[in-house]
Design an enzyme around this catalytic site. Structure first.
Site, short mmCIF file in Angstrom:
data_model
loop_
_atom_site.label_atom_id
_atom_site.label_comp_id
_atom_site.label_asym_id
_atom_site.label_seq_id
_atom_site.Cartn_x
_atom_site.Cartn_y
_atom_site.Cartn_z
N LYS A 246 16.37 -57.65 7.20
CA LYS A 246 16.51 -57.66 5.75
C LYS A 246 17.96 -58.01 5.40
O LYS A 246 18.90 -57.47 5.97
CB LYS A 246 16.15 -56.29 5.17
CG LYS A 246 16.05 -56.28 3.65
CD LYS A 246 15.46 -54.98 3.13
CE LYS A 246 15.33 -55.01 1.62
NZ LYS A 246 14.72 -53.78 1.08
N GLU A 334 1.70 -42.18 -2.32
CA GLU A 334 1.73 -41.32 -3.50
C GLU A 334 0.60 -40.28 -3.49
O GLU A 334 0.80 -39.13 -3.88
CB GLU A 334 1.66 -42.17 -4.77
CG GLU A 334 2.87 -43.03 -5.02
CD GLU A 334 2.83 -44.37 -4.33
OE1 GLU A 334 3.80 -45.14 -4.44
OE2 GLU A 334 1.82 -44.67 -3.64
N ARG A 362 -1.03 -44.31 -9.10
CA ARG A 362 -1.74 -44.51 -7.83
C ARG A 362 -2.29 -43.20 -7.27
O ARG A 362 -2.99 -43.21 -6.26
CB ARG A 362 -0.79 -45.18 -6.82
CG ARG A 362 -0.35 -46.57 -7.24
CD ARG A 362 0.95 -46.99 -6.59
NE ARG A 362 0.92 -47.09 -5.16
CZ ARG A 362 0.66 -48.20 -4.46
NH1 ARG A 362 0.38 -49.32 -5.10
NH2 ARG A 362 0.68 -48.20 -3.16
#
Length: 584
Positions: A246, A334, A362
């Site tokens: 990244k 979640e 969610r």
């Protein structure tokens, strides 16, 4: 001087005319293009830099847009956007009226699925693959998903179903060991062991009936293209494990991947972040939460902090640093976060479950079934409530008041400032016998001197902020600031109701008997939200007062600065003022 390649690439069709040995030069130019734009316009940097070679290879090997690419979450799709006809307008990325920061179906035929939340790509791509088979089409279907997202429950559901189909589907696992914060969990450890060669590398994936290949270097264009070409000839479910870095190509972004996920403005030539203003500013709400929970946890050993993959964004990182055995990052999960908190609450712990408003959507069933139905005193701290700005429609936290207030047993509170946030956190851990949702906005508050002694709040009690004669304005949460500015010289009353549930009915009866006209203001959807609560109260008690509701209109709000969006929907101070003057 070397010929510039990116200048002449306006679609993948043109990309596919290049010779393969020209592609490394294109990768250099594409990285430079992304860095230069994001340095001044801001946005998600690290994720897109990490997949430059992978992006080029996918569009080079596959016949997009006929072959379908789905980017999970979409933080990494800037290169994709630039190569698919949006290069000349990429400087409008995430700005009002400009292109979205995420893939969006109405924006381009190359954006085959709209994204923004994690772990949807495999399910969506499988749906496309099944549709192609039913229609007799011979297409390739590719989901590009990160190691943090593939650990989410929905991704596993997609993998589980895909494995018992003969769908022509390729999952590209972009493994960089980080989402926004570092990836966590047993699957992350498994992938790390695969990369180090200490793990039988294919047992999990092949057990799910996927043809596994990799891991390969995601920055080696020759290797990626060779493997993608081979996989085009392999039928059925396939997974390619690609290792990337990244922030690749910008030293600071590689070294500090959390900060450079979305770094704000920086010097494109050096990579250094631009210095912040030296002015003393009010704190961010997330830091008030993060520092306050540390303060409370030191006094109360039952307090636990939970977040699904957002320790930095929620500032739970402070508790993780100070009392690590009482702070949990559960990854992008979640549903698990909510039910984990419920389990803790059954055993007498006091869980503060910090989830962005848009992400709690969610876990809606878990809030109802596992928490509220059992009346478990979980403390939900909903960060990024209201309009959040440049991330746009997928991230605005505007539905929470509406989707939570129908749930029995649940207290709903919105602090108007940082002191109120501290005090409700203090009150909640004193021993509530039911769950509470505390929603607060993204960004900075209004109070420099915010760290004041704790005071318990009376549950279900509102507060009058200004006395006037002509009408009453009822607000909920931090939008009170705009109301205060709007009415500074108007002869109207202003009430901060604080609680959407339970309502302060004593105060409301007084208001309805005193004022003919009542205006409600909220930074949530006007359909079913705080204003609707007041209308229901009036109906229940047969009040005939004139009631006007201001809030987010019944459509998805685009991206832009919060101030711009508030003006767009009529919630800035000037618009509120004009509205009040128009109905007096």
């Amino acid at each position: 001087m070397q010929k510039q390649l990116l200048t002449h690439i306006n679609s993948p069709k043109e990309l596919r005319t290049l010779k393969q040995d020209e592609l490394p030069q294109l990768a250099i130019e594409l990285r430079e293009f992304i860095i230069n734009i994001v340095a001044t316009k801001e946005g998600h940097l690290g994720a897109s830099l990490g997949v430059v070679e992978l992006t080029i290879a996918l569009h080079y090997v596959f016949n997009t847009p006929e072959d379908l690419l789905v980017w999970d979450v979409g933080h990494q799709a800037y290169g994709h956007k630039i190569l698919t006809g949006r290069k000349n307008i990429f400087d409008t990325n995430r700005q009002l009226g400009g292109i979205s920061g995420f893939p969006k179906r109405e924006e381009s035929v190359y954006d085959s699925f709209g994204v923004g939340h994690s772990s949807t790509s495999i399910s969506a791509t499988l749906g496309m693959a099944i549709a192609s088979k039913l229609k007799g089409e011979n297409k390739h279907h590719i989901a590009i998903i990160g190691d943090a997202s593939i650990a989410s429950g929905m991704a596993f559901e997609g993998l589980n179903h895909t494995g018992v189909t003969d769908a022509n589907l390729l999952v590209v696992l972009n493994d960089n060991a980080i989402g926004i914060d570092p990836s966590v969990g047993a699957l992350k450890q498994y992938l790390t062991n695969v990369k180090k060669g200490t793990q039988k590398r294919n047992n999990i994936i092949e057990a799910l009936n996927f043809d596994y290949s990799g891991p390969i270097d995601g920055h080696d264009l020759e290797k990626i293209i060779s493997e993608l070409e081979r996989l085009k000839t392999v039928k059925g479910p396939k997974l390619l494990h690609v290792i990337t870095t990244k922030g690749k190509g910008l030293k600071q972004a590689e070294n500090d991947q959390v900060k450079y996920h979305a770094p704000g403005k920086f010097d494109a030539s050096t990579g250094d972040l631009l210095p912040k203003s030296g002015l003393i500013q009010p704190p961010k709400y997330q830091d008030v939460f993060g520092l306050t929970i540390v303060e409370l946890a030191k006094q109360n050993e039952k307090i636990i902090g939970i977040t699904p993959a957002m320790p930095t964004g929620s500032s739970l990182k402070y508790l993780m640093e100070e009392i690590p055995d009482r702070a949990f990052d559960v990854g992008i999960a979640e549903q698990h976060a909510v039910t984990l908190a419920a389990g803790m609450a059954t055993q007498g712990l006091i869980p503060f479950c910090n989830i962005y408003s848009t992400f709690l959507q969610r876990a809606y069933d878990q809030v109802i079934h596992d928490v509220a139905l059992q009346r478990l005193p979980v403390i939900f701290c909903l960060d990024r409530a209201g309009l959040v700005g440049e991330d746009g429609a997928t991230h605005h936290g505007v539905f929470d008041l509406a989707y939570l207030r129908s749930i029995p047993n649940l207290i709903i509170f919105a602090p108007r400032n940082e002191v109120e946030l501290r005090n409700i956190m203090y009150t909640a851990q004193l021993g509530l016998d039911q769950p509470i949702a505390i929603r607060y906005p993204r960004g900075r508050g209004v109070t420099i001197d915010w760290k004041q002694p704790f005071k318990p709040l009376d549950i279900g009690k509102g507060e009058q902020l200004k006395q006037g004669k002509q009408l009453a304005v009822l607000s909920i949460g931090a939008i009170a600031k705009n109301v205060t500015e709007a009415i500074i010289d108007l002869n109207v009353s202003h009430y901060d109701m604080r609680f959407v549930k339970p309502l302060d009915e004593v105060l409301l009866h007084n208001i309805f008997k005193t004022y003919h006209t009542i205006i409600t203001v909220e930074d949530g959807t006007v359909k079913g939200g705080f204003g609707s609560t007041i209308l229901e109260f009036a109906s229940a008690y047969n009040y005939k007062n004139r009631i006007k509701t201001l809030g987010i209109p019944d459509n998805f709000v685009e991206h832009g600065k919060v101030e711009e969006l508030q003006k767009l929907v009529g919630l800035d101070a000037e618009s509120i003022r004009k509205f009040i003057l128009s109905i007096q």
